[in-house]
Design an enzyme around this catalytic site. Structure first.
Site, PDB file in Angstrom:
ATOM      1  N   ARG A   1      11.084  -7.171   1.820  1.00 58.60           N
ATOM      2  CA  ARG A   1      10.650  -7.299   3.215  1.00 58.60           C
ATOM      3  C   ARG A   1      11.433  -8.364   3.981  1.00 58.60           C
ATOM      4  O   ARG A   1      11.159  -8.616   5.142  1.00 58.60           O
ATOM      5  CB  ARG A   1       9.149  -7.541   3.307  1.00 58.60           C
TER       6      ARG A   1
ATOM      7  N   LYS B   1     -13.711 -17.797  -5.897  1.00 59.64           N
ATOM      8  CA  LYS B   1     -13.133 -17.019  -6.998  1.00 59.64           C
ATOM      9  C   LYS B   1     -13.560 -17.559  -8.368  1.00 59.64           C
ATOM     10  O   LYS B   1     -13.391 -16.893  -9.379  1.00 59.64           O
ATOM     11  CB  LYS B   1     -11.597 -17.040  -6.910  1.00 59.64           C
TER      12      LYS B   1
ATOM     13  N   GLU C   1       7.876 -14.208   2.920  1.00 63.47           N
ATOM     14  CA  GLU C   1       9.228 -14.078   2.377  1.00 63.47           C
ATOM     15  C   GLU C   1      10.285 -14.095   3.478  1.00 63.47           C
ATOM     16  O   GLU C   1      11.370 -14.664   3.300  1.00 63.47           O
ATOM     17  CB  GLU C   1       9.350 -12.799   1.547  1.00 63.47           C
TER      18      GLU C   1
HETATM   19  C1  TPP Z   1       4.667  -9.681  -0.019  1.00 59.16           C
HETATM   20  C2  TPP Z   1       3.983 -10.229  -1.229  1.00 59.16           C
HETATM   21  N1  TPP Z   1       4.282 -11.464  -1.661  1.00 59.16           N
HETATM   22  C3  TPP Z   1       3.666 -11.973  -2.756  1.00 59.16           C
HETATM   23  C4  TPP Z   1       2.736 -11.228  -3.427  1.00 59.16           C
HETATM   24  C5  TPP Z   1       2.085 -11.767  -4.691  1.00 59.16           C
HETATM   25  N2  TPP Z   1       0.636 -11.961  -4.471  1.00 59.16           N
HETATM   26  C6  TPP Z   1      -0.279 -11.062  -4.873  1.00 59.16           C
HETATM   27  S1  TPP Z   1      -1.823 -11.505  -4.502  1.00 59.16           S
HETATM   28  C7  TPP Z   1      -1.294 -12.945  -3.813  1.00 59.16           C
HETATM   29  C8  TPP Z   1      -2.285 -13.920  -3.279  1.00 59.16           C
HETATM   30  C9  TPP Z   1      -3.170 -13.283  -2.293  1.00 59.16           C
HETATM   31  O1  TPP Z   1      -4.096 -14.233  -1.861  1.00 59.16           O
HETATM   32  P1  TPP Z   1      -5.317 -13.763  -1.020  1.00 59.16           P
HETATM   33  O2  TPP Z   1      -4.882 -12.780  -0.009  1.00 59.16           O
HETATM   34  O3  TPP Z   1      -6.016 -14.972  -0.538  1.00 59.16           O
HETATM   35  O4  TPP Z   1      -6.211 -12.956  -2.053  1.00 59.16           O
HETATM   36  P2  TPP Z   1      -7.063 -13.503  -3.292  1.00 59.16           P
HETATM   37  O5  TPP Z   1      -6.287 -13.152  -4.521  1.00 59.16           O
HETATM   38  O6  TPP Z   1      -7.251 -14.974  -3.138  1.00 59.16           O
HETATM   39  O7  TPP Z   1      -8.333 -12.750  -3.212  1.00 59.16           O
HETATM   40  C10 TPP Z   1       0.090 -13.063  -3.876  1.00 59.16           C
HETATM   41  C11 TPP Z   1       0.880 -14.207  -3.389  1.00 59.16           C
HETATM   42  C12 TPP Z   1       2.463  -9.930  -2.951  1.00 59.16           C
HETATM   43  N3  TPP Z   1       1.591  -9.126  -3.567  1.00 59.16           N
HETATM   44  N4  TPP Z   1       3.079  -9.461  -1.858  1.00 59.16           N
END
Ligand code: TPP
Length: 621
Positions: free
Chosen positions: A393, A285, A365
């Site tokens: 959720r 990233k 969660e």
């Molecule tokens: C159920 C839920 N919990 C928390 C989030 C907040 N959130 C959005 S993106 C993310 C991280 C996602 O990481 P990854 O899947 O590795 O994607 P990246 O951004 O690294 O490409 C989080 C915790 C969310 N969108 N949905």
């Protein structure tokens, strides 16, 4: 878009990619990165995640026949390049603005967005639904889920893997592994994936297998079998269990997610395989973060409009939460739990200073809540910090594991109410309604930072299930504040009125005060204002006074009307004969789009001017 762009201006749909040379595709990837950088640093939005998947997105649209083939992106916050390549280049200039395109994928925005999201870990389940119906209907489109290593920590993803491995249909899971969630990815899966991507022996063997199969187009069945066996053997021994293979899902990887020709070569091969595959792609990233003092992908996960740093002296509720937790931690022994939202919930400092009392459970969660119930059952105090929308959720965990057993968990819900540009997937508008109907739970919302500190202090003292909701907004607060104990179910009568009163919750207390000032100025009306910091239990003593004193009663909450705080006031009144005129103001049975919070308050009737108009309308009827 300035003149320096050579290829991007000519890409109006994925078809325009198909005849580009590798060299042109590489130029396109640089131009996409520049375009995303230019737009997002000006208007704000997600930053490092979209930049990390540019090459992957190009290769996917190059090889697959979208929108017939289905690309299902998990969360959707990383899919900016997808939007730009699928006919939304100009619209991207206003992404996340009111009435413009969304920052996430939306089915009604484009046929290329075949499935929407905003919360994590849904893509494999949804993709499996698509794949099964394709099989039933005898069509042959390909179905892919593109999921991050962070999203892969959510329980729903495992439920889907379990189901997929059993049914064994064509579904390709592209695991976009950048070792980061919003902050660092945590947990055993993260360690497992890192072990694979950093194991040189395995990488070499893996590449050899691919070279061989890639070079010989038609392999005889026995050779294929032997190759598969060897490959499986290598994987199982070298990756300690071949986790995905054991579930019945063929593992391929790890491959470099920034090498477009290699990605294209592998996707072309994968496209021909009609069984479940997990393609492990590693991306970085930080790679395309070039225009700041550092290339820190966590720091630049998202960017505010104009890339302005946060004001140092002002307080948001998240910052107050972080500060209060730090000061309370000196005297009271509690644990803090978050589900991958260390920075957003304000727990960064606590996590460093009290690492032994801080637990990030990853994007989980449901687990966070049940895990906390275990902490409470063993006689310890858990404070769980989660965004309101993500609590949705974990509803059964709150009812079945926490409330039914009356286990004193403290649940702090940030981003309650309307969150602005993230839109309908992220607004926290249902929490009051779904929490207040559960027995044994206290539901609260502070009017300002001082009261948040008071509520936290009270929660730590009383040993009950205690929930606190607060919004993504600035608030009044001063460091070194000494909190006070609040009586459970006590409201504050802030302004005495004549015959109209507003029962206001949390963020709406300030608006109610402003409306009172306006009414006094413009109409010489004295509006009563009450701070209903306890949503459950209600202040029954004050309510019985209100019933006698005020003819007109308005309730205002930054949440849904149906089942919300106002509804609970009506439930109270339904027990009596009453002739008061009661009006509920809030979000009225609809999902609210994205836009600035100011625009959304206006839209939903929660702005000062709209509350004012409503009161006048009812009063002058
Ligand atoms: C159920 C839920 N919990 C928390 C989030 C907040 N959130 C959005 S993106 C993310 C991280 C996602 O990481 P990854 O899947 O590795 O994607 P990246 O951004 O690294 O490409 C989080 C915790 C969310 N969108 N949905």
């Amino acid at each position: 878009m300035n003149n320096s762009y050579k290829i991007l201006p000519h890409i109006n749909s994925p078809k325009d990619l198909k005849n580009l040379s590798n060299e042109d595709l590489n130029v396109l990837s640089d131009e996409l990165a520049m375009y995303i950088h230019e737009v997002i640093t000006e208007i704000g939005g997600h930053y490092s995640s979209p930049l990390g998947v540019i090459e992957l997105t190009i290769a996917l649209h190059y090889v697959y026949d979208t929108p017939i083939d289905k690309l299902i992106w998990d969360v959707g916050h990383q899919a900016y390049a997808h939007k730009i390549l699928t006919g939304r280049r100009e619209e991207f200039l206003k992404i996340r603005k009111f009435k413009e395109i969304s920052g996430f994928l939306k089915m009604d925005e484009s046929p290329y967005d075949c499935y929407g999201a905003g919360h994590t870990s849904t893509s494999i389940s949804a993709a499996l639904g698509f794949a099964h119906m394709r099989d039933k209907n005898n069509t042959n489109e390909k179905v892919l889920s593109i999921i991050g290593d962070g999203a892969m920590t959510g329980g729903l993803a495992y439920e889907a893997l379990n189901n997929l491995g059993f049914h064994r249909t064509q579904l390709t899971i592209v695991l976009n592994d950048n070792s980061l969630s919003i902050s660092e990815s945590v947990g055993a899966l993260s360690k497992y994936l890192t072990k694979i991507t950093t194991n040189p022996t395995y990488n070499k063997l893996r590449d050899n297998v691919w070279d061989m199969t890639g070079k010989i187009p038609v392999l005889s069945k026995p050779i294929r079998k032997i190759l598969k066996k060897t490959e499986e053997g290598m994987k199982v021994s070298l990756t300690e269990g071949g986790f995905f293979e054991e579930l019945g899902i063929r593992y391929i990887g790890p491959i470099d997610g920034h090498d477009i020709p290699e990605l294209i070569r592998i996707f072309k091969t994968v496209k021909e395989i009609n069984s479940p595959i997990l393609l492990h792609v590693y991306t970085n990233k930080s790679k395309r973060i070039k225009h700041f003092e550092s290339n820190d992908a966590v720091k630049y996960y998202s960017i505010s409009p104009g890339n302005k740093p946060n004001k140092q002296n002002s307080f948001t509720f998240s910052k107050v939460f972080g500060n209060s937790i730090l000061s309370l931690a000196k005297d009271i022994d509690f644990k803090c739990i978050t589900a991958a939202m260390e920075v957003g919930t304000g727990l960064s400092q606590f996590s460093k200073l009290y690492s032994d009392r801080y637990i990030d459970v990853a994007i989980a969660e449901q687990h966070a809540l049940t895990y906390s119930s275990g902490i409470a059952a063993s006689g310890n105090i858990p404070i769980v910090a989660i965004y309101s929308t993500f609590i949705q959720r974990a509803y059964d965990q709150i009812i079945h594991d926490i409330a039914l057993q009356n286990l004193p968990v403290i649940l702090c819900m940030d981003r309650a109410g309307l969150v602005g540009p993230d839109g309908p997937t992220h607004h926290g508008i249902f929490d009051i309604a779904f929490l207040r109907i559960i027995p044994n739970i206290i539901v609260t919302s502070p009017k300002d930072g001082f009261e948040l500190h008071d509520l936290l202090f009270t929660a730590l003292e009383i040993n009950k299930i205690f929930t606190i909701r607060y919004g993504k907004i600035e608030t009044d607060y001063k460091e070194n504040y000494t909190p006070k104990l609040l009586d459970i179910g006590s409201w504050e009568h802030l302004i005495e009125g004549d015959d109209i009163v507003v029962l206001s919750v949390g963020s709406m207390v300030n608006n109610a005060i402003k409306v009172a000032e306006l009414l006094k100025d413009k109409k010489d009306i004295n509006l009563g204002v009450i701070n209903c910091r306890f949503i459950k239990p209600l202040d029954y003593t004050m309510l019985s006074d209100i019933k006698e004193k005020y003819k007109y009663i308005f309730t205002i909450e930054e949440g849904c009307i149906q089942g919300g705080f106002g509804s609970s006031v009506l439930e109270y009144f339904s027990k009596f004969e009453y002739d008061n005129i009661i009006n509920l103001i809030g979000v009225d049975d609809e999902f609210i789009e994205h836009g600035s919070r100011k625009e959304l308050l206006e839209l939903t009737g929660l702005s000062v001017s709209r509350i004012y108009d409503k009161i006048i309308e009812v009063h002058e009827k």
